[in-house]
Design a protein around this motif. Sequence first.
Motif, PDB file in Angstrom:
ATOM      1  N   ASP A  72       0.842  -1.199   0.000  1.00 24.50           N
ATOM      2  CA  ASP A  72       0.000   0.000   0.000  1.00 24.50           C
ATOM      3  C   ASP A  72       0.875   1.245   0.000  1.00 24.50           C
ATOM      4  N   ARG A  84     -10.181   0.625  -1.489  1.00 25.24           N
ATOM      5  CA  ARG A  84      -9.604  -0.507  -2.221  1.00 25.24           C
ATOM      6  C   ARG A  84      -8.111  -0.336  -2.454  1.00 25.24           C
ATOM      7  N   SER A 100      -6.360  -0.752   0.876  1.00 21.78           N
ATOM      8  CA  SER A 100      -6.763  -2.036   1.430  1.00 21.78           C
ATOM      9  C   SER A 100      -6.666  -2.092   2.943  1.00 21.78           C
ATOM     10  N   GLU A 101      -5.610  -2.721   3.461  1.00 18.89           N
ATOM     11  CA  GLU A 101      -5.548  -3.015   4.892  1.00 18.89           C
ATOM     12  C   GLU A 101      -5.256  -1.801   5.775  1.00 18.89           C
TER      13      GLU A 101
END
Length: 675
Positions: A437, A506, A509-510
């Motif tokens: 990310d 998205r 994400s995490e």
Amino acid sequence: MPDTAATPLADSNDTLDPLGDADKGLVKNRAKVGSARPSSLLYTYGPGAIMDLPSFSVMPAGLDDWEPIWRRREVVPTILEPRLLNVVRMHLGPQVDALRPFPWQPKRGSLSTEGSDLGLPARVFPQWFRCTGCDYLGPLPRFTYSNTHPFRPDLAQFTHKPCPGRGGRGRREGAPAVPAPHLLTCTNGHLDEFPYALWVHRGRKCPNAENPDLKMRDANVGKSVGATIICQSCNATRGMAEAQGAQGRLKLPQTCRGRHPHLGAFFPDCPAQPALIMVGASNLWFPSTQSIIVMPRSDAEQKEALADHLRVELGIEQIRQFADQIPVIRALAGARSIDITGVTDEDISAAVADVLAPPESEEAREERRANWDPIELLIPEWRYLQKPALFPGQQNDMGLMVTEMSRGTELHPRIKRVVGVNRMKRVNAVLGFTRLDEMDRVNDVASRLVELTCNGKPSWVPATEDRGEGIFLQLDLDAVAQWERRVEASAIWNGHREAHRRNFARRFSETAAAINPDTRLPGPRYWLVHTLSHILIREMAMYSGYGAASLTERIYAWREAPGREAAAGLLLCTTASDSEGTLGGLVALSEPEKLQSIVLSAVRRASRCSSDPVCAQRTPSDPEDFLHGAACHTCCFASETSCEKANRFLDRRFLLDLPTANGPAVPGFFGSYGR
């Protein structure tokens, strides 16, 4: 990479082995294996990234391994820029005292040897290889390294000796080996070899051998995608396609070993779950960088620069020892080639006091970092460009020379000012990196920023100085404010806002849950200025003599807020990190008649796209999450080297009146200009 102004990648110290961690105690190889330009080492192949060479891949090492190389010079060069150094200290800690260029030295001639003892240390990674002759898959010590030609680093390679070949066709001379492409990574930035032996045996050991030989065979056409791993001892097989996707991640090791190959160390107890990643994946390495345009310094900044210079060259202990003896400080500064001509004793005393002052408390620094906005780096540049009276008295030793230009009579009235940037200097620094990310800001989830040193507290960071030229355009601020209010009430803007929320969740994400996506969506004025910048980059590339990929943008677009005034402008520039500047082809376009013609032509081109009406009427709707509207590769997108937002936040409808499929049209800032 034959560029003579490139930084060599070489192993040059006793603590770092070019063959990595797997051959400790063996004879070390010091050969140069490649070269790269400083800008690519900053943005593409910095510490922790994987750099593809002709026959294998290397990973530039962390800053701890750069120190023995710099110790080969009595004086280590530094880049003095207090404004950028203060930002680096805010993020990484007060122990950072310098910005250093890459360890490279220019040569006087093609056969001279200056700088041959300098280079960027790198270790081979990945360290699992596959033989191209027999498909053998194994760790690096099972292969032979050769780099025998002193002037052909591209011939360096690993070979498998002896290679039996396929189908009994022997290759006694050995076959070239290539890196195995699979790795494990996590959101905390750790990177590890893929456990092929455990994978093929489904988490267990081979029943027939302690360290079985493996093979990696590509899938045949018509069969499953990806490679197949085969154990030579027990004939177990397993496809790599199983490791892909969300379901495949559940079959991988559920604990991360915490490996940082660029530091040659493990940091256990990582709570993140590993994920499969390929060697060439675009999300393997995201640099966290900051850059500034160097502006003439105020008196306070001059004193701050002197303090930084004394801190780096003399050291805190020596300064503390002679703090009350200004003549001694002067003598020491002169011996270290610090120019203190015209500097008063009072200024030196103030600089010494600044060096010896207690550092900011960790709590205060953390609070300042949490509230930091990257716009703060742009505000001094915007303010300087608003004061033409300062231009004639500019200090050329700062590398900046700007000229207020006349406006062409046919230039759109909403473009209020034009400034030619005859000379400029940009300083860039890398603070760390992330994997999987990308962080929208360097202070987002700061714990995820991978350190450049083992202790996480570097005393310096790599930086580059780019010199070049540019053109600055300023829009009518009042007109922008009125237009922005109308756009924010439109259905198109609401569609962009909802798409950004979906995209943010998205894309990150995490780690997206820790940040409010609405605080990361640039306002309509940014979309306006950004779109104008892109169409001008595409147009100016045809007149300036530079390719479109060589032109970059710097966007000044924000609303008024406490401590800052509103801004709406753009700086288009071209810079080079390994020369004294550029050729003047871009700033020459700021002449009134040339510029008004270019702007008119760019806007006319933007009013039509070969993908219209699809492009002109594009608005994201659920579940779509793209971050652009009426923009595509045909009309607006620019090279990744040119755009500061990766071709996001673009919409031609914000520039011009274009047809809308559903609902009322959004007002174009320039109306029907150019039609």
